[in-house]
Write a protein that holds these residues in place. Structure first.
Motif, PDB file in Angstrom:
ATOM      1  N   SER A 120      32.731 -53.421  40.933  1.00 53.32           N
ATOM      2  CA  SER A 120      31.901 -54.039  41.956  1.00 53.32           C
ATOM      3  C   SER A 120      32.673 -55.128  42.697  1.00 53.32           C
ATOM      4  N   ILE A 121      33.445 -55.937  41.965  1.00 55.94           N
ATOM      5  CA  ILE A 121      34.257 -56.965  42.609  1.00 55.94           C
ATOM      6  C   ILE A 121      35.330 -56.328  43.485  1.00 55.94           C
ATOM      7  N   PHE A 122      35.891 -55.205  43.023  1.00 55.24           N
ATOM      8  CA  PHE A 122      36.860 -54.495  43.862  1.00 55.24           C
ATOM      9  C   PHE A 122      36.211 -54.065  45.177  1.00 55.24           C
ATOM     10  N   CYS A 123      35.043 -53.448  45.102  1.00 53.29           N
ATOM     11  CA  CYS A 123      34.374 -52.955  46.315  1.00 53.29           C
ATOM     12  C   CYS A 123      33.994 -54.102  47.237  1.00 53.29           C
ATOM     13  N   LEU A 124      33.513 -55.205  46.656  1.00 52.95           N
ATOM     14  CA  LEU A 124      33.144 -56.375  47.456  1.00 52.95           C
ATOM     15  C   LEU A 124      34.378 -56.916  48.188  1.00 52.95           C
ATOM     16  N   THR A 125      35.480 -57.074  47.470  1.00 54.31           N
ATOM     17  CA  THR A 125      36.695 -57.626  48.068  1.00 54.31           C
ATOM     18  C   THR A 125      37.289 -56.658  49.090  1.00 54.31           C
ATOM     19  N   GLU A 126      37.219 -55.374  48.805  1.00 57.12           N
ATOM     20  CA  GLU A 126      37.745 -54.368  49.735  1.00 57.12           C
ATOM     21  C   GLU A 126      37.035 -54.456  51.080  1.00 57.12           C
ATOM     22  N   ARG A 127      35.734 -54.627  51.053  1.00 60.63           N
ATOM     23  CA  ARG A 127      34.976 -54.715  52.300  1.00 60.63           C
ATOM     24  C   ARG A 127      35.314 -56.009  53.042  1.00 60.63           C
ATOM     25  N   LEU A 128      35.505 -57.094  52.290  1.00 65.58           N
ATOM     26  CA  LEU A 128      35.751 -58.380  52.927  1.00 65.58           C
ATOM     27  C   LEU A 128      37.190 -58.533  53.414  1.00 65.58           C
ATOM     28  N   PHE A 129      38.160 -58.143  52.570  1.00 66.78           N
ATOM     29  CA  PHE A 129      39.554 -58.486  52.841  1.00 66.78           C
ATOM     30  C   PHE A 129      40.527 -57.317  52.762  1.00 66.78           C
ATOM     31  N   GLY A 130      40.048 -56.119  52.465  1.00 69.04           N
ATOM     32  CA  GLY A 130      40.941 -54.969  52.431  1.00 69.04           C
ATOM     33  C   GLY A 130      41.302 -54.533  51.018  1.00 69.04           C
ATOM     34  N   GLY A 131      41.890 -53.342  50.923  1.00 80.35           N
ATOM     35  CA  GLY A 131      42.150 -52.723  49.633  1.00 80.35           C
ATOM     36  C   GLY A 131      43.202 -53.429  48.803  1.00 80.35           C
ATOM     37  N   VAL A 132      44.266 -53.926  49.433  1.00 78.13           N
ATOM     38  CA  VAL A 132      45.322 -54.604  48.683  1.00 78.13           C
ATOM     39  C   VAL A 132      44.784 -55.874  48.038  1.00 78.13           C
ATOM     40  N   ALA A 133      44.029 -56.657  48.808  1.00 84.76           N
ATOM     41  CA  ALA A 133      43.405 -57.865  48.259  1.00 84.76           C
ATOM     42  C   ALA A 133      42.465 -57.520  47.114  1.00 84.76           C
ATOM     43  N   VAL A 156      26.998 -61.689  24.626  1.00 84.82           N
ATOM     44  CA  VAL A 156      26.470 -62.955  25.117  1.00 84.82           C
ATOM     45  C   VAL A 156      25.869 -62.696  26.501  1.00 84.82           C
ATOM     46  N   PRO A 157      25.079 -63.632  27.025  1.00 82.83           N
ATOM     47  CA  PRO A 157      24.401 -63.361  28.313  1.00 82.83           C
ATOM     48  C   PRO A 157      25.327 -63.266  29.510  1.00 82.83           C
ATOM     49  N   ASP A 158      26.571 -63.734  29.384  1.00 81.82           N
ATOM     50  CA  ASP A 158      27.458 -63.750  30.545  1.00 81.82           C
ATOM     51  C   ASP A 158      27.829 -62.359  31.032  1.00 81.82           C
ATOM     52  N   GLY A 159      27.915 -61.374  30.133  1.00 78.06           N
ATOM     53  CA  GLY A 159      28.263 -60.022  30.557  1.00 78.06           C
ATOM     54  C   GLY A 159      27.261 -59.439  31.541  1.00 78.06           C
ATOM     55  N   PRO A 160      25.961 -59.354  31.164  1.00 80.64           N
ATOM     56  CA  PRO A 160      24.964 -58.879  32.129  1.00 80.64           C
ATOM     57  C   PRO A 160      24.854 -59.761  33.358  1.00 80.64           C
ATOM     58  N   LEU A 161      25.002 -61.088  33.186  1.00 82.78           N
ATOM     59  CA  LEU A 161      24.923 -61.996  34.334  1.00 82.78           C
ATOM     60  C   LEU A 161      25.982 -61.652  35.372  1.00 82.78           C
ATOM     61  N   MET A 162      27.235 -61.520  34.930  1.00 86.65           N
ATOM     62  CA  MET A 162      28.311 -61.229  35.877  1.00 86.65           C
ATOM     63  C   MET A 162      28.117 -59.875  36.555  1.00 86.65           C
ATOM     64  N   PHE A 163      27.649 -58.903  35.802  1.00 87.60           N
ATOM     65  CA  PHE A 163      27.464 -57.573  36.363  1.00 87.60           C
ATOM     66  C   PHE A 163      26.442 -57.599  37.500  1.00 87.60           C
ATOM     67  N   PHE A 164      25.296 -58.179  37.258  1.00 89.51           N
ATOM     68  CA  PHE A 164      24.248 -58.136  38.281  1.00 89.51           C
ATOM     69  C   PHE A 164      24.528 -59.094  39.437  1.00 89.51           C
ATOM     70  N   LEU A 165      25.216 -60.213  39.165  1.00 83.87           N
ATOM     71  CA  LEU A 165      25.619 -61.076  40.278  1.00 83.87           C
ATOM     72  C   LEU A 165      26.625 -60.360  41.177  1.00 83.87           C
ATOM     73  N   ALA A 166      27.596 -59.695  40.571  1.00 83.95           N
ATOM     74  CA  ALA A 166      28.605 -58.982  41.359  1.00 83.95           C
ATOM     75  C   ALA A 166      27.964 -57.870  42.179  1.00 83.95           C
ATOM     76  N   CYS A 167      27.068 -57.108  41.560  1.00 85.86           N
ATOM     77  CA  CYS A 167      26.419 -56.005  42.274  1.00 85.86           C
ATOM     78  C   CYS A 167      25.508 -56.536  43.380  1.00 85.86           C
ATOM     79  N   GLY A 168      24.770 -57.628  43.086  1.00 83.65           N
ATOM     80  CA  GLY A 168      23.915 -58.216  44.115  1.00 83.65           C
ATOM     81  C   GLY A 168      24.721 -58.721  45.296  1.00 83.65           C
ATOM     82  N   ALA A 169      25.854 -59.380  45.017  1.00 78.90           N
ATOM     83  CA  ALA A 169      26.712 -59.860  46.096  1.00 78.90           C
ATOM     84  C   ALA A 169      27.310 -58.705  46.883  1.00 78.90           C
ATOM     85  N   GLN A 170      27.657 -57.632  46.190  1.00 80.21           N
ATOM     86  CA  GLN A 170      28.209 -56.455  46.874  1.00 80.21           C
ATOM     87  C   GLN A 170      27.197 -55.878  47.865  1.00 80.21           C
TER      88      GLN A 170
END
Length: 524
Positions: A120-133, A156-170
């Protein structure tokens, strides 16, 4: 010393610099650089799969610490929510225990979830700054110590937190920054964003900081026109529905969870706590990654930055800024609290490195080797207890929490523990009770005699001790410190058993097993 006379310039200096860089770079770096520019998605997939394998090995090699043992024990009892945190990671742990039991494989959902977070972070960054970034962002995210092992492998709660924050931001990036030729986002995208951020709130209360940053970005930029449409309000409604179990549970329990989380620390000026928060984040991120991250965030603050950079800054600053600064006036804080903010600085780091591909590749190779070395060392120390055997009085073994307490179950069986009319089992504080709960919670109710009961306060009935008797299980160290604070103990109670526990066949702790009658007092 005289300077060497300059030679005439017979060509373009920039071309020669590129040629020198090609010559100075190893062949595989040149090949990787070309492949990175040509097929960033293929490389990103390889990175995600490689780190998934690393995390699975880590999950298999090491035992459960206090937080994971406590979580697994609490998750046996399904509830709308829980004392320490919202319920999502407890629900996931419960489902995983049904599928895999309570062995190492219970960590598999967390590992797979962070693989999805990485993509998800890859896809978010790809849209914002390109594939290399995007490749650099996902690589350094996975090389960062906290995201590699805590959010990426621990229950711990951080795993699900990061997943849904990343997907929501994407999803929000798709809404706010559509690519040329894409259709205008429909209400479905807003519903999806609201649901994802709502699930992030169902994982951990700190999701609120990311949402606050997102709202600020929308209001402060030209995208405030979105507020004139129905989308944001529908998203808020969907998110509210998602977190409803947390609200209902808190209403039923006099807002116990929210009062606990907001009441940590005490008003005081605590520069030492602030320093620990800052240094702790540097350690958790890895100094070799923390410094470039800070540089990338500061770079994005400069005048003239683009909206895409400001989007990442807005999502990052509230979590990092508040949770770090509040330690200064409260004296409380843990260095993993700001990590949801740092999650959104990695795209900025990727964008900055994308302009210097070959130096970035060299740096990534160095950091990868360093991280692998640290992981191997941690597994060796955590699995063997080698630090404990050094027997240095001033050196605390941070891996001691990984010791398995399950041998105590064999000693409890002859004491009728586990029978319908048998005694309950108790620890002296929530941390030791968590280890005990993981070891014997399937056969006997576990209580806490200390004042800080955490989730045991809403799960266990203390009257069980009066009706059925009680067996206290505590480490020798905890008993020496807290046993005298129990008001209900008979004079000089004697343990019926001393159970050595440790790693690699070496005893490191001794657990005392002490039967008493009706002890429900509080340990100091």
């Amino acid at each position: 010393m005289m300077a060497t006379p300059a030679q005439p310039d017979n060509g373009n200096a920039d071309v020669r610099a590129v040629e020198r860089q090609q010559v100075d770079s190893p062949f595989f770096v040149q090949t990787l650089s070309r492949e990175l520019s040509a097929s960033p998605r293929r490389i990103a997939v390889a990175i995600v799969l490689a780190f998934t394998l690393v995390r699975l090995v880590w999950a298999y090699a090491l035992g459960f610490g206090i937080d994971e043992s406590y979580t697994i024990g609490q998750s046996r009892f399904l509830a709308l929510s829980y004392f320490d945190h919202p319920p999502l990671h407890y629900w996931i742990a419960h489902a995983a225990s049904v599928l895999f039991g309570t062995g190492w494989a219970i960590r598999i959902p967390t590992v797979l979830m962070f693989s999805a977070t990485s993509w998800s972070i890859f896809c978010l960054t790809e849209r914002l700054f390109g594939g290399v970034a995007a490749v650099f962002s996902v690589l350094f995210l996975n090389l960062s110590l906290f995201f590699l092992v805590s959010a990426g492998a621990w229950i711990v709660p951080d795993g699900p937190l990061m997943f849904f924050l990343a997907c929501g931001a994407q999803v929000m990036v798709r809404i706010i920054f559509p690519s040329p030729g894409e259709k205008e986002p429909t209400i479905i995208w807003w519903i999806l964003a609201g649901g994802l951020f709502g699930l992030a709130g169902l994982a951990k209360y700190s999701a609120l900081f990311t949402l606050a940053g997102l709202v600020f970005f929308v209001i402060a930029t030209r995208h405030r026109r979105q507020l004139l449409t129905a989308g944001p309000y529908v998203a808020c409604f969907v998110g509210l529905i998602a977190i409803m179990p947390v609200l209902i549970w808190n209403v039923q329990h006099d807002w116990a969870s929210l009062r606990f989380q907001t009441g940590r620390g005490s008003p005081q000026f605590a520069p030492s706590a602030f320093a620990r928060m800052v240094l702790g984040q540097i350690v958790w991120l890895g100094p070799w990654i923390a410094i470039p991250l800070v540089q990338s965030a500061l770079h994005a603050f400069r005048k003239g930055r683009t909206e895409r950079e400001l989007f990442c800054v807005a999502l990052a600053v509230p979590a990092i800024g508040y949770t770090t600064l509040q330690a200064l006036w409260s004296g409380a804080g843990f260095p993993h609290w700001p990590m949801p903010g740092w999650l959104f600085v990695f795209p900025l780091l990727g964008a900055r490195l994308s302009g210097r591909i070959r130096p970035a590749i060299h740096y990534a190779i160095t950091i990868s080797l360093l991280t692998l070395t640290l992981l191997v060392t941690a597994v060796a120390l955590g699995g063997s207890g080698a630090l404990h055997r050094l027997n240095v009085p001033a050196l605390h073994d941070p891996t001691e929490d990984l010791i398995d307490w399950s041998p105590v179950a064999k000693v409890l069986t002859p004491l009728r523990v586990g029978r319908p009319d048998g005694p309950a089992v108790a620890g002296l504080d929530w941390a030791e009770a968590g280890k005990l709960d993981f070891a014997v919670g399937e056969i006997a109710p576990v209580l806490v005699l200390g004042r800080d009961k955490r989730g045991f306060a809403t799960r266990s009935d203390p009257r069980l001790a009066g009706r059925r008797g009680l067996v206290i299980v505590a480490s020798e160290e905890a008993w020496a410190k807290k046993g005298s604070g129990l008001s209900c103990l008979p004079e000089d109670p004697l343990p019926v058993a001393r159970v050595p526990v440790g790693r690699a066949g070496q005893a490191e702790l001794t657990l005392l097993v002490i039967p008493v009658e009706g002890c429900i007092g509080a340990a100091q």
